[in-house]
Design an enzyme around this catalytic site. Structure first.
Site, mmCIF file in Angstrom:
data_model
loop_
_atom_site.group_PDB
_atom_site.id
_atom_site.type_symbol
_atom_site.label_atom_id
_atom_site.label_comp_id
_atom_site.label_asym_id
_atom_site.label_seq_id
_atom_site.Cartn_x
_atom_site.Cartn_y
_atom_site.Cartn_z
ATOM 1 N N GLU A 91 -51.676 -15.967 -35.029
ATOM 2 C CA GLU A 91 -52.281 -16.521 -36.239
ATOM 3 C C GLU A 91 -53.472 -17.398 -35.901
ATOM 4 O OE1 GLU A 91 -49.267 -18.403 -38.709
ATOM 5 O OE2 GLU A 91 -47.835 -16.890 -38.030
ATOM 6 N N CYS A 104 -58.541 -22.980 -36.025
ATOM 7 C CA CYS A 104 -57.380 -23.269 -35.195
ATOM 8 C C CYS A 104 -56.964 -21.947 -34.561
ATOM 9 C CB CYS A 104 -56.264 -23.829 -36.079
ATOM 10 S SG CYS A 104 -54.717 -24.073 -35.201
ATOM 11 N N CYS A 111 -44.206 -18.862 -27.766
ATOM 12 C CA CYS A 111 -44.327 -20.073 -26.961
ATOM 13 C C CYS A 111 -42.996 -20.341 -26.275
ATOM 14 C CB CYS A 111 -44.691 -21.246 -27.873
ATOM 15 S SG CYS A 111 -44.893 -22.810 -26.997
ATOM 16 N N CYS A 115 -39.937 -26.608 -28.880
ATOM 17 C CA CYS A 115 -39.871 -27.784 -29.767
ATOM 18 C C CYS A 115 -39.063 -27.422 -31.019
ATOM 19 C CB CYS A 115 -41.275 -28.238 -30.161
ATOM 20 S SG CYS A 115 -42.282 -28.705 -28.737
ATOM 21 N N CYS A 118 -40.826 -26.569 -34.530
ATOM 22 C CA CYS A 118 -41.976 -25.658 -34.526
ATOM 23 C C CYS A 118 -41.552 -24.199 -34.668
ATOM 24 C CB CYS A 118 -42.746 -25.845 -33.225
ATOM 25 S SG CYS A 118 -44.198 -24.786 -33.115
ATOM 26 N N GLY A 158 -48.593 -21.212 -29.279
ATOM 27 C CA GLY A 158 -48.675 -21.283 -27.819
ATOM 28 C C GLY A 158 -48.980 -22.656 -27.275
ATOM 29 N N GLU A 159 -48.745 -22.806 -25.968
ATOM 30 C CA GLU A 159 -49.036 -24.061 -25.276
ATOM 31 C C GLU A 159 -50.249 -23.803 -24.361
ATOM 32 O OE1 GLU A 159 -48.367 -27.354 -25.049
ATOM 33 O OE2 GLU A 159 -49.736 -27.224 -23.358
ATOM 34 N N SER A 190 -54.661 -29.218 -27.717
ATOM 35 C CA SER A 190 -53.418 -29.951 -27.963
ATOM 36 C C SER A 190 -52.315 -29.484 -27.022
ATOM 37 C CB SER A 190 -52.989 -29.717 -29.421
ATOM 38 O OG SER A 190 -51.820 -30.431 -29.714
ATOM 39 N N SER A 213 -49.162 -34.112 -28.188
ATOM 40 C CA SER A 213 -48.096 -34.103 -29.197
ATOM 41 C C SER A 213 -47.003 -35.039 -28.708
ATOM 42 C CB SER A 213 -47.558 -32.679 -29.364
ATOM 43 O OG SER A 213 -48.594 -31.826 -29.750
ATOM 44 N N HIS A 215 -44.982 -37.429 -30.828
ATOM 45 C CA HIS A 215 -43.909 -37.288 -31.821
ATOM 46 C C HIS A 215 -42.735 -38.263 -31.732
ATOM 47 C CE1 HIS A 215 -46.125 -33.885 -33.097
ATOM 48 N NE2 HIS A 215 -45.654 -33.027 -32.226
ATOM 49 N N ASN A 289 -44.222 -30.328 -41.353
ATOM 50 C CA ASN A 289 -44.110 -29.161 -42.231
ATOM 51 C C ASN A 289 -42.712 -28.596 -42.098
ATOM 52 O OD1 ASN A 289 -46.823 -28.635 -43.366
ATOM 53 N ND2 ASN A 289 -47.360 -28.612 -41.190
ATOM 54 N N CYS A 332 -48.046 -23.271 -40.163
ATOM 55 C CA CYS A 332 -46.951 -22.857 -39.274
ATOM 56 C C CYS A 332 -47.116 -21.458 -38.708
ATOM 57 C CB CYS A 332 -45.627 -22.907 -40.030
ATOM 58 S SG CYS A 332 -45.384 -24.467 -40.836
HETATM 59 N N1 SAH Z 1 -48.357 -26.399 -27.896
HETATM 60 C C1 SAH Z 1 -49.388 -27.306 -28.289
HETATM 61 C C2 SAH Z 1 -50.285 -26.809 -29.390
HETATM 62 C C3 SAH Z 1 -49.691 -26.051 -30.540
HETATM 63 S S1 SAH Z 1 -48.825 -26.963 -31.762
HETATM 64 C C4 SAH Z 1 -48.773 -28.649 -28.642
HETATM 65 O O1 SAH Z 1 -47.561 -28.768 -28.611
HETATM 66 O O2 SAH Z 1 -49.501 -29.598 -28.884
HETATM 67 C C5 SAH Z 1 -50.027 -27.900 -32.610
HETATM 68 C C6 SAH Z 1 -49.473 -29.158 -33.216
HETATM 69 O O3 SAH Z 1 -48.630 -28.887 -34.344
HETATM 70 C C7 SAH Z 1 -48.620 -29.958 -32.247
HETATM 71 O O4 SAH Z 1 -48.901 -31.322 -32.371
HETATM 72 C C8 SAH Z 1 -47.219 -29.642 -32.738
HETATM 73 O O5 SAH Z 1 -46.306 -30.574 -32.290
HETATM 74 C C9 SAH Z 1 -47.430 -29.610 -34.231
HETATM 75 N N2 SAH Z 1 -46.381 -28.966 -35.005
HETATM 76 C C10 SAH Z 1 -45.666 -27.862 -34.701
HETATM 77 N N3 SAH Z 1 -44.793 -27.581 -35.675
HETATM 78 C C11 SAH Z 1 -44.981 -28.487 -36.645
HETATM 79 C C12 SAH Z 1 -44.379 -28.729 -37.904
HETATM 80 N N4 SAH Z 1 -43.390 -27.952 -38.369
HETATM 81 N N5 SAH Z 1 -44.828 -29.786 -38.620
HETATM 82 C C13 SAH Z 1 -45.823 -30.573 -38.159
HETATM 83 N N6 SAH Z 1 -46.424 -30.406 -36.991
HETATM 84 C C14 SAH Z 1 -45.997 -29.378 -36.221
#
Ligand code: SAH
Length: 344
Positions: A91, A104, A111, A115, A118, A158-159, A190, A213, A215, A289, A332
């Site tokens: 996406e 984006c 991935c 997490c 996610c 992805g990371e 990120s 990230s 969190h 989200n 998402c």
């Molecule tokens: N893997 C990388 C980049 C992809 S995720 C990373 O972890 O940073 C991009 C951002 O969206 C990250 O900050 C991730 O933690 C956040 N993210 C993923 N799922 C989410 C969700 N359901 N709600 C809010 N942020 C989310």
């Protein structure tokens, strides 16, 4: 077959020389691919037919096709499900801001990071994207919308630091004047916190913005949300960040998704500030989200405000991310899940 869109100018020049062709052909072809963003050799009109035929036999271009496209009626955000030649999908989202259009992009199919909040990671990692496939998302979106893309965030599926070499090549090619020439200052990467790769990234001394990230400010909580924290706990991550700032002089952006009753307490805000004390940084608060695969809920407005106020009280700048494309579920990794019927 060689994926031509992942070759740097020097690599392409070498291949062209090996084929016994004059040097200027490499320049022409590179321009078609990376400035004019064509998706087939037949569109390279200043190449003769025989050469186009030869290119068709030896190379392919990794620009994806549009499998699905959703446009937000609220703010014009466009979400794409892109498909590559092997049928794998990722996406990308184009957001319109006053300062320009931002995309984006995804860096992997799926991935491996796991997490809990996610959607992109629920069925694991399938494969890395090549540099050409990451570029291809930008190129296809730009030709489809007909508008210039000026900003890029590597925050899709992805990371990025788990696909380090291809991502570095992408950054070089997209910010190069032989390509789209997008300033590195307009690019954010990120990461969930792959510590050794943060040091490696620092050595490259790029002008991009590094987003972390984070969190959660405690190991116990962070490990429960982000498995990477078991391997690289917060203290190591913060040390890597301080070192990154020192080497590059660039401000780090910390992403903090606010989850109701999980990580949105005033204590969490205070602990976060203690971690970041004295660092050149910014905090980006994201109301989480909700995804189908977890019970997390967004924090209330009051909790978000309270969290932000505490951060600002400590003289750290904070913003709450504005939600774009709310009607198309723009944030998402859910489109890919639907399309592949991944039901884990
Ligand atoms: N893997 C990388 C980049 C992809 S995720 C990373 O972890 O940073 C991009 C951002 O969206 C990250 O900050 C991730 O933690 C956040 N993210 C993923 N799922 C989410 C969700 N359901 N709600 C809010 N942020 C989310």
């Amino acid at each position: 077959m060689i994926e031509i869109s992942s070759l740097s100018f020097d690599e392409l020049s070498e291949k062209i020389a090996q084929m016994g062709l004059p040097k200027f052909r490499a320049k022409q072809i590179y321009e078609w691919l990376h400035k004019k963003n064509v998706d087939s050799f037949d569109k390279m009109t200043n190449l003769d037919k025989a050469l186009r035929q030869k290119l068709n036999e030896e190379f392919f271009i990794a620009v994806p096709t549009i499998s699905r496209k959703l446009v937000s009626k609220i703010d014009g955000t466009v979400k794409y499900l892109f498909e590559f030649s092997d049928g794998e999908c990722v996406e990308s989202v184009v957001m319109k801001y006053k300062y320009g259009n931002s995309i984006c992009v995804s860096t992997q199919v799926g991935c491996a990071m796991g997490c809990t909040f996610c959607a992109s990671t629920k069925a694991g990692r399938v494969r890395n994207l090549t540099a050409g496939e990451i570029l291809g998302q930008v190129y296809r979106a730009q030709t489809d919308t007909g508008e210039r893309i000026s900003h890029i965030v590597l925050m899709g599926i992805g990371e990025p630091l788990d696909n380090f070499d291809n991502v570095m090549k992408f950054l070089d090619m997209v910010s190069n004047e032989q390509g789209l020439n997008i300033g590195q200052r307009n690019i954010s990467l990120s990461t969930c916190g792959v510590v050794p790769k943060i040091y490696e990234l620092a050595k490259r001394n790029l002008q991009i913005t590094l987003s972390i990230s984070i969190h959660s400010p405690t190991d116990e909580l962070r490990t429960s949300m982000m498995p990477i924290n078991k391997k690289y706990p917060i203290s190591e991550l913060i040390e890597a960040c301080r070192s990154y700032v020192k080497t590059t002089g660039r401000r780090i952006s910390f992403e903090y998704s606010l989850i109701k009753g999980v990580n949105d307490s005033p204590e969490c805000a205070e602990k976060l500030c203690a971690l970041l004390r004295g660092m050149l940084c910014h905090v980006n608060l994201i109301p989480v989200n909700t995804i189908e695969q977890s019970d997390y809920r967004k924090s209330d407005k009051e909790a978000i405000e309270r969290f932000k106020n505490i951060i600002e009280k400590h003289k750290i700048t904070a913003t709450v991310r504005r939600k774009l494309g709310a009607d198309i579920n723009a944030a998402c990794g859910q489109l890919r899940r639907e399309s592949k019927q991944l039901d884990r």
